[in-house]
Design an enzyme around this catalytic site. Structure first.
Site, mmCIF file in Angstrom:
data_model
loop_
_atom_site.group_PDB
_atom_site.id
_atom_site.type_symbol
_atom_site.label_atom_id
_atom_site.label_comp_id
_atom_site.label_asym_id
_atom_site.label_seq_id
_atom_site.Cartn_x
_atom_site.Cartn_y
_atom_site.Cartn_z
ATOM 1 N N CYS A 146 13.920 -8.455 -2.207
ATOM 2 C CA CYS A 146 14.258 -9.121 -3.469
ATOM 3 C C CYS A 146 15.766 -9.382 -3.540
ATOM 4 O O CYS A 146 16.569 -8.512 -3.206
ATOM 5 C CB CYS A 146 13.826 -8.250 -4.650
ATOM 6 N N CYS B 295 18.956 -4.849 -9.184
ATOM 7 C CA CYS B 295 18.530 -3.789 -10.095
ATOM 8 C C CYS B 295 18.862 -2.440 -9.449
ATOM 9 O O CYS B 295 18.372 -2.128 -8.354
ATOM 10 C CB CYS B 295 17.041 -3.889 -10.383
ATOM 11 N N CYS C 247 16.096 -0.034 -8.009
ATOM 12 C CA CYS C 247 14.957 -0.571 -7.258
ATOM 13 C C CYS C 247 15.125 -0.511 -5.743
ATOM 14 O O CYS C 247 16.063 -1.103 -5.192
ATOM 15 C CB CYS C 247 14.692 -2.009 -7.685
ATOM 16 N N CYS D 166 -2.734 -4.467 -11.913
ATOM 17 C CA CYS D 166 -1.440 -5.131 -12.049
ATOM 18 C C CYS D 166 -0.911 -5.446 -10.651
ATOM 19 O O CYS D 166 -0.839 -4.557 -9.799
ATOM 20 C CB CYS D 166 -0.453 -4.253 -12.803
ATOM 21 N N CYS E 130 -3.187 -8.222 -14.589
ATOM 22 C CA CYS E 130 -1.791 -8.259 -15.019
ATOM 23 C C CYS E 130 -0.938 -8.624 -13.808
ATOM 24 O O CYS E 130 -1.274 -8.256 -12.678
ATOM 25 C CB CYS E 130 -1.367 -6.890 -15.567
ATOM 26 N N CYS F 187 3.239 -7.073 -21.690
ATOM 27 C CA CYS F 187 3.486 -5.699 -21.261
ATOM 28 C C CYS F 187 4.978 -5.587 -21.002
ATOM 29 O O CYS F 187 5.504 -6.243 -20.100
ATOM 30 C CB CYS F 187 2.684 -5.399 -19.993
ATOM 31 N N ARG G 241 2.165 3.376 -22.230
ATOM 32 C CA ARG G 241 1.790 3.838 -20.890
ATOM 33 C C ARG G 241 2.755 4.888 -20.370
ATOM 34 O O ARG G 241 3.963 4.664 -20.303
ATOM 35 C CB ARG G 241 1.736 2.659 -19.919
#
Length: 327
Positions: A52, A56, A59, A96, A128, A188, A260
């Site tokens: 990616c 972040c 991550c 998801c 999702c 979400c 969640r």
């Protein structure tokens, strides 16, 4: 009563109330608004892993960090469908699918994702996706393919956000949530604690979510899982009391939202998880991994459900998403 006009002061007073009082109040609200023994079981798979371009700080899938995550191309539809059926047989009602993308691009990969959504939807599971930033037109395409929910976390407060991520803005996140809601897909969106934020940052994050035109149908509360090679690799783990406090506050300000209990469960004992359920958590991710980080097994979770008297929530119980009233 659902409210979208919470003040920061009101949420702060709830968050900082004595812990046992906070849990008791949240438990009452939970029982008055939901089947407290019912827990949604979701399964999360990484359909495209690593590489990616974003930064972040938490991550392991960011290309710029040296972690143990290997880059994998987008999965085939048949692989995803097999994984979905296995998760459904184990008790999951939602699948998801996460892709390590900055944003959705109109290309062959997106076409394949639309095929995945159609295929999984036909199994009777809620579908999702979390694919990064999304335009309204792309959200419409996902909706037409059968997408039930879209995950796009705000992560933290607006003020703390730029210390964690510089490759997209907080408003980019909110714009994607707007596009998802406008396309009549359920939202979400939650965040991560343990990023080095203050209590005020946590309160402001909950304020952002609880004052949206419609509360998110699902709010994941994640505890940071520090990963070697990321800028946050040395962050101390958050305590269960911090998780309970966040879950209880989220339950009080968003009474009907599915809250969640997400990343960080592997570090929790069964009694600690039980406290989170008592405080208003009514969803978990089940399965051995959350994208690239460890997670309790289905078997362990089913044992926990039996001990605590919990039952799995059926798919589509909440019905369709609310139409976007302001547009």
């Amino acid at each position: 009563m659902l409210r979208n006009d919470w003040s920061l002061e009101e949420i702060a007073n709830i968050y900082h109330s004595p812990l046992l009082d906070l849990i008791f109040r949240a438990a009452q609200i939970h029982r008055n608004n939901n089947d407290y023994a019912e827990v949604q079981i979701s399964s999360l798979i990484s359909i495209k892993t690593g590489g990616c371009p974003e930064d972040c700080a938490y991550c392991p899938q960011a290309a710029r960090y040296n972690t143990d995550v290997d880059v994998h191309a987008l999965m085939q539809v048949e692989e995803v469908l097999a994984t979905a059926k296995k998760a459904k047989d184990a008790g999951a009602s939602r699948l998801c699918m996460g892709a390590a993308w900055r944003e959705v691009r109109n290309n062959r990969d997106f076409t394949r994702v639309l095929e995945m959504v159609k295929a999984v939807n036909e199994t009777g599971m809620e579908v999702c996706c979390t694919l990064g930033m999304l335009s309204y037109e792309q959200a419409q395409q996902l909706k037409e393919a059968g997408l039930y929910a879209y995950n796009h976390n705000v992560d933290t407060s607006r003020e703390n956000y730029e210390t964690i991520i510089t490759t997209r803005t907080y408003d980019d996140r909110l714009d994607t949530l707007h596009n998802v809601r406008k396309a009549n897909i359920t939202v979400c969106s939650g965040g991560i604690i343990g990023l080095g934020e203050t209590n005020n940052d946590r309160i402001k994050m909950l304020h952002t979510l609880s004052t949206l035109p419609h509360h998110p149908e699902s709010v994941p509360i994640n505890a940071l899982v520090p990963v070697k090679g990321t800028p946050l690799e040395n962050q101390p783990r958050v305590s269960v009391w911090e998780m309970v406090r966040m879950i209880a506050t989220a339950r009080i300000v968003m009474p009907k939202t599915v809250v969640r209990l997400s990343a960080g469960r592997t570090e929790m004992s069964l009694p600690e998880q039980a406290l989170c359920f008592m405080a208003g958590a009514n969803s978990i991710f089940a399965g051995d991994k959350l994208l690239t980080t460890p997670n309790p097994s289905f078997e362990d979770d089913m044992t926990m459900f039996e001990i605590l008297g919990l039952k799995a929530r059926k798919a589509f119980k909440a019905g369709a998403a609310s139409p976007f009233a302001d547009d």
